[in-house]
Write a protein that holds these residues in place. Structure first.
Motif, PDB file in Angstrom:
ATOM      1  N   LYS A 142     -14.617  41.370 -52.558  1.00 37.19           N
ATOM      2  CA  LYS A 142     -14.171  41.532 -51.169  1.00 37.19           C
ATOM      3  C   LYS A 142     -14.802  40.458 -50.284  1.00 37.19           C
ATOM      4  O   LYS A 142     -14.116  39.855 -49.452  1.00 37.19           O
ATOM      5  N   ASP A 143     -16.085  40.181 -50.473  1.00 39.07           N
ATOM      6  CA  ASP A 143     -16.775  39.164 -49.678  1.00 39.07           C
ATOM      7  C   ASP A 143     -16.164  37.781 -49.858  1.00 39.07           C
ATOM      8  O   ASP A 143     -16.214  36.949 -48.954  1.00 39.07           O
ATOM      9  N   ARG A 144     -15.585  37.548 -51.013  1.00 39.53           N
ATOM     10  CA  ARG A 144     -14.978  36.237 -51.294  1.00 39.53           C
ATOM     11  C   ARG A 144     -13.472  36.230 -51.032  1.00 39.53           C
ATOM     12  O   ARG A 144     -12.775  35.315 -51.421  1.00 39.53           O
ATOM     13  N   LYS A 145     -12.996  37.287 -50.393  1.00 37.76           N
ATOM     14  CA  LYS A 145     -11.580  37.418 -50.000  1.00 37.76           C
ATOM     15  C   LYS A 145     -10.636  37.358 -51.206  1.00 37.76           C
ATOM     16  O   LYS A 145      -9.551  36.799 -51.140  1.00 37.76           O
TER      17      LYS A 145
ATOM     18  N   ALA B 142      -8.549  43.081 -51.324  1.00 42.97           N
ATOM     19  CA  ALA B 142      -8.465  43.772 -50.036  1.00 42.97           C
ATOM     20  C   ALA B 142      -8.432  45.265 -50.348  1.00 42.97           C
ATOM     21  O   ALA B 142      -8.213  45.663 -51.496  1.00 42.97           O
TER      22      ALA B 142
ATOM     23  N   ASP C 253      -5.966  40.284 -52.893  1.00 45.52           N
ATOM     24  CA  ASP C 253      -5.828  39.928 -51.482  1.00 45.52           C
ATOM     25  C   ASP C 253      -4.474  39.330 -51.149  1.00 45.52           C
ATOM     26  O   ASP C 253      -3.916  39.623 -50.103  1.00 45.52           O
ATOM     27  N   ASP C 254      -3.944  38.482 -52.024  1.00 45.76           N
ATOM     28  CA  ASP C 254      -2.622  37.906 -51.772  1.00 45.76           C
ATOM     29  C   ASP C 254      -2.043  37.311 -53.057  1.00 45.76           C
ATOM     30  O   ASP C 254      -2.665  37.367 -54.111  1.00 45.76           O
TER      31      ASP C 254
END
Length: 118
Positions: free
Chosen positions: A80-83, A86, A99-100
């Motif tokens: 999560k910290d590194r995106k 999510a 995340d995407d």
């Protein structure tokens, strides 16, 4: 042994071009952190499971990886910290997803690369 040049000769035009296209140090460090996060087998299993399932709660990820919820939570915090992942909350459950689409593309590309016959 790795192959190297037998005669040391710099090609200044190519060196300058490469140097001009390397991003700022901060960006290089962020990308290195991103790939470092992918380099852990547990985190990679989490990501592959999310890629296949779309969305899983921490209990599901615990079952998939056969690790405690606490251990999964630690790994998810890094992702999560590194995106890379999510999340959303639904009542008392927390569901995670990639995340995407870029993350899926990176994972697919890596898996395809490694499955090629050499």
């Amino acid at each position: 042994m790795t192959e190297v040049c037998r005669v040391y000769e710099e090609h200044l035009d190519k060196v300058l071009e490469a140097q001009s296209k390397i991003p700022e140090e901060e960006t290089v460090l962020e990308v290195a952190d991103f790939f470092d996060a992918l380099g852990n087998p547990t985190r990679l299993k989490i990501l592959l499971a999310l890629m296949e399932a779309g969305e899983l709660c921490t209990c599901d990820l615990s079952a998939v990886t056969k690790l405690s919820v606490s251990a999964i939570s630690h790994q998810l915090r890094i992702l999560k910290d590194r995106k890379i992942v999510a999340y959303r909350k639904e009542g008392k459950n927390v569901f995670y997803r990639l995340d995407d689409e870029h993350i899926k593309d990176i994972l697919r590309t890596a898996m395809e690369h490694l499955s090629e016959v050499k």
